[in-house]
Design a protein around this motif. Structure first.
Motif, PDB file in Angstrom:
ATOM      1  N   TYR A  79       0.921  -1.152  -0.063  1.00 19.55           N
ATOM      2  CA  TYR A  79       0.074  -0.056  -0.076  1.00 19.55           C
ATOM      3  C   TYR A  79       0.850   1.254   0.003  1.00 19.55           C
ATOM      4  CZ  TYR A  79      -4.089  -2.886   1.262  1.00 19.55           C
ATOM      5  OH  TYR A  79      -4.884  -3.719   1.227  1.00 19.55           O
ATOM      6  N   GLU A  80       2.120   1.119   0.486  1.00 21.33           N
ATOM      7  CA  GLU A  80       2.815   2.353   0.704  1.00 21.33           C
ATOM      8  C   GLU A  80       3.463   2.669  -0.412  1.00 21.33           C
ATOM      9  OE1 GLU A  80       2.017   3.330   3.597  1.00 21.33           O
ATOM     10  OE2 GLU A  80       1.389   1.690   4.272  1.00 21.33           O
ATOM     11  N   LYS A  81       3.699   3.910  -0.772  1.00 22.57           N
ATOM     12  CA  LYS A  81       4.377   4.532  -1.974  1.00 22.57           C
ATOM     13  C   LYS A  81       5.839   4.905  -1.729  1.00 22.57           C
ATOM     14  CE  LYS A  81       0.258   6.575  -4.354  1.00 22.57           C
ATOM     15  NZ  LYS A  81      -0.100   5.560  -5.396  1.00 22.57           N
ATOM     16  N   LEU A  82       5.867   5.351  -0.259  1.00 21.38           N
ATOM     17  CA  LEU A  82       7.318   5.621  -0.053  1.00 21.38           C
ATOM     18  C   LEU A  82       8.101   4.398   0.912  1.00 21.38           C
ATOM     19  CD1 LEU A  82       6.856   9.084   1.301  1.00 21.38           C
ATOM     20  CD2 LEU A  82       7.852   8.420  -1.134  1.00 21.38           C
ATOM     21  N   HIS A  83       9.106   4.316   0.805  1.00 22.58           N
ATOM     22  CA  HIS A  83      10.035   3.068   1.512  1.00 22.58           C
ATOM     23  C   HIS A  83       9.942   3.455   3.010  1.00 22.58           C
ATOM     24  CE1 HIS A  83      11.199   1.042  -2.331  1.00 22.58           C
ATOM     25  NE2 HIS A  83      11.543   2.261  -2.662  1.00 22.58           N
ATOM     26  N   ALA A  84      10.163   4.735   3.188  1.00 20.16           N
ATOM     27  CA  ALA A  84      10.359   5.155   4.647  1.00 20.16           C
ATOM     28  C   ALA A  84       9.128   4.903   5.409  1.00 20.16           C
ATOM     29  CB  ALA A  84      10.749   6.607   4.649  1.00 20.16           C
ATOM     30  N   VAL A  85       7.633   5.097   4.803  1.00 26.31           N
ATOM     31  CA  VAL A  85       6.452   4.733   5.122  1.00 26.31           C
ATOM     32  C   VAL A  85       6.514   2.963   5.502  1.00 26.31           C
ATOM     33  CG1 VAL A  85       4.008   4.844   5.195  1.00 26.31           C
ATOM     34  CG2 VAL A  85       5.467   6.667   4.343  1.00 26.31           C
ATOM     35  N   HIS A  86       6.662   2.410   4.643  1.00 29.16           N
ATOM     36  CA  HIS A  86       6.982   1.067   4.742  1.00 29.16           C
ATOM     37  C   HIS A  86       7.678   0.452   5.935  1.00 29.16           C
ATOM     38  CE1 HIS A  86       6.119  -3.176   3.448  1.00 29.16           C
ATOM     39  NE2 HIS A  86       7.257  -3.306   3.603  1.00 29.16           N
ATOM     40  N   GLU A  87       8.973   1.093   5.942  1.00 31.05           N
ATOM     41  CA  GLU A  87       9.898   0.671   6.991  1.00 31.05           C
ATOM     42  C   GLU A  87       9.474   1.336   8.442  1.00 31.05           C
ATOM     43  OE1 GLU A  87      14.368   2.085   8.460  1.00 31.05           O
ATOM     44  OE2 GLU A  87      13.718   2.703   6.813  1.00 31.05           O
ATOM     45  N   GLN A  88       8.570   2.228   8.626  1.00 30.51           N
ATOM     46  CA  GLN A  88       7.939   2.677   9.774  1.00 30.51           C
ATOM     47  C   GLN A  88       6.909   1.591  10.143  1.00 30.51           C
ATOM     48  OE1 GLN A  88       9.048   4.942  11.989  1.00 30.51           O
ATOM     49  NE2 GLN A  88      10.633   5.021  10.627  1.00 30.51           N
ATOM     50  N   MET A  89       6.168   1.175   9.077  1.00 27.57           N
ATOM     51  CA  MET A  89       5.016  -0.059   9.507  1.00 27.57           C
ATOM     52  C   MET A  89       5.342  -0.975   9.916  1.00 27.57           C
ATOM     53  SD  MET A  89       2.210   1.622   9.094  1.00 27.57           S
ATOM     54  CE  MET A  89       1.162   0.056   9.239  1.00 27.57           C
ATOM     55  N   VAL A  90       6.672  -1.551   9.364  1.00 26.37           N
ATOM     56  CA  VAL A  90       7.485  -2.799   9.974  1.00 26.37           C
ATOM     57  C   VAL A  90       7.849  -2.512  11.407  1.00 26.37           C
ATOM     58  CG1 VAL A  90       9.338  -4.318   9.403  1.00 26.37           C
ATOM     59  CG2 VAL A  90       8.162  -3.557   7.705  1.00 26.37           C
ATOM     60  N   LEU A  91       8.509  -1.336  11.658  1.00 31.70           N
ATOM     61  CA  LEU A  91       8.946  -1.165  12.852  1.00 31.70           C
ATOM     62  C   LEU A  91       7.540  -1.205  13.935  1.00 31.70           C
ATOM     63  CD1 LEU A  91      11.568   1.608  12.309  1.00 31.70           C
ATOM     64  CD2 LEU A  91      11.943  -0.798  13.085  1.00 31.70           C
ATOM     65  N   TRP A  92       6.654  -0.426  13.441  1.00 32.69           N
ATOM     66  CA  TRP A  92       5.469  -0.158  14.238  1.00 32.69           C
ATOM     67  C   TRP A  92       4.751  -1.711  14.565  1.00 32.69           C
ATOM     68  CZ3 TRP A  92       0.442  -1.448  12.708  1.00 32.69           C
ATOM     69  CH2 TRP A  92      -0.684  -1.047  13.408  1.00 32.69           C
ATOM     70  N   SER A  93       4.726  -2.422  13.429  1.00 30.21           N
ATOM     71  CA  SER A  93       4.390  -3.931  13.511  1.00 30.21           C
ATOM     72  C   SER A  93       5.101  -4.820  14.762  1.00 30.21           C
ATOM     73  CB  SER A  93       4.326  -4.818  12.365  1.00 30.21           C
ATOM     74  OG  SER A  93       3.983  -6.211  12.560  1.00 30.21           O
ATOM     75  N   MET A  94       6.406  -4.681  14.634  1.00 30.89           N
ATOM     76  CA  MET A  94       7.250  -5.340  15.397  1.00 30.89           C
ATOM     77  C   MET A  94       7.345  -4.778  16.860  1.00 30.89           C
ATOM     78  SD  MET A  94       8.596  -8.029  14.052  1.00 30.89           S
ATOM     79  CE  MET A  94       9.775  -8.494  15.157  1.00 30.89           C
ATOM     80  N   ALA A  95       7.094  -3.660  17.005  1.00 28.31           N
ATOM     81  CA  ALA A  95       6.906  -2.953  18.391  1.00 28.31           C
ATOM     82  C   ALA A  95       5.482  -3.337  18.997  1.00 28.31           C
ATOM     83  CB  ALA A  95       6.849  -1.447  18.312  1.00 28.31           C
ATOM     84  N   MET A  96       4.387  -3.476  18.130  1.00 25.90           N
ATOM     85  CA  MET A  96       3.086  -4.233  18.563  1.00 25.90           C
ATOM     86  C   MET A  96       3.252  -5.625  19.252  1.00 25.90           C
ATOM     87  SD  MET A  96      -0.084  -2.961  16.465  1.00 25.90           S
ATOM     88  CE  MET A  96      -0.165  -4.371  15.762  1.00 25.90           C
ATOM     89  N   LEU A  97       4.158  -6.395  18.433  1.00 26.85           N
ATOM     90  CA  LEU A  97       4.335  -7.682  18.677  1.00 26.85           C
ATOM     91  C   LEU A  97       5.083  -7.831  20.150  1.00 26.85           C
ATOM     92  CD1 LEU A  97       4.330 -10.883  17.732  1.00 26.85           C
ATOM     93  CD2 LEU A  97       6.450 -10.203  16.786  1.00 26.85           C
ATOM     94  N   MET A  98       6.225  -7.005  20.245  1.00 25.42           N
ATOM     95  CA  MET A  98       7.067  -7.066  21.654  1.00 25.42           C
ATOM     96  C   MET A  98       6.327  -6.702  22.914  1.00 25.42           C
ATOM     97  SD  MET A  98      10.757  -5.987  20.312  1.00 25.42           S
ATOM     98  CE  MET A  98      10.373  -4.404  19.625  1.00 25.42           C
ATOM     99  N   THR A  99       5.481  -5.723  22.549  1.00 18.18           N
ATOM    100  CA  THR A  99       4.610  -5.292  23.646  1.00 18.18           C
ATOM    101  C   THR A  99       3.453  -5.999  24.089  1.00 18.18           C
ATOM    102  OG1 THR A  99       3.290  -3.902  22.284  1.00 18.18           O
ATOM    103  CG2 THR A  99       5.154  -2.850  23.280  1.00 18.18           C
ATOM    104  N   ARG A 100       3.132  -6.688  23.193  1.00 18.50           N
ATOM    105  CA  ARG A 100       2.010  -7.864  23.384  1.00 18.50           C
ATOM    106  C   ARG A 100       2.632  -9.171  24.376  1.00 18.50           C
ATOM    107  NH1 ARG A 100      -0.412  -8.403  17.869  1.00 18.50           N
ATOM    108  NH2 ARG A 100      -1.605  -6.721  17.670  1.00 18.50           N
TER     109      ARG A 100
END
Length: 78
Positions: free
Chosen positions: A52-73
């Protein structure tokens, strides 16, 4: 190129494991399960399943957000 960059910039040893073409069918490769397991964890986030993301930086932030959610759970488990 990538191996040298990882060594010089990140101070990591990157080892590329190549598949043996002489063996037909499935063959277990060293440490490949770690990468596949992590990718399956990331694919639980619906937004990362498609591009969905057009910019690589946005996709990278989504990956970091997803891993942060996983770790906090995992940290919040009793």
């Amino acid at each position: 190129m990538l191996v040298n960059w990882a060594r010089d910039t990140l101070r990591l040893r990157l080892e590329i494991v190549k598949r043996n073409d002489g063996v037909p069918g499935f063959m277990v490769l060293a440490r490949r399960w770690c990468v596949e397991r992590t990718l399956s964890w990331l694919m639980r986030t619906r937004r990362l399943v498609r591009d969905y993301e057009k910019l690589h930086a946005v996709h990278e932030q989504m990956v970091l957000w997803s891993m942060a959610m996983l770790m906090t759970r995992r940290l919040a488990r009793p």
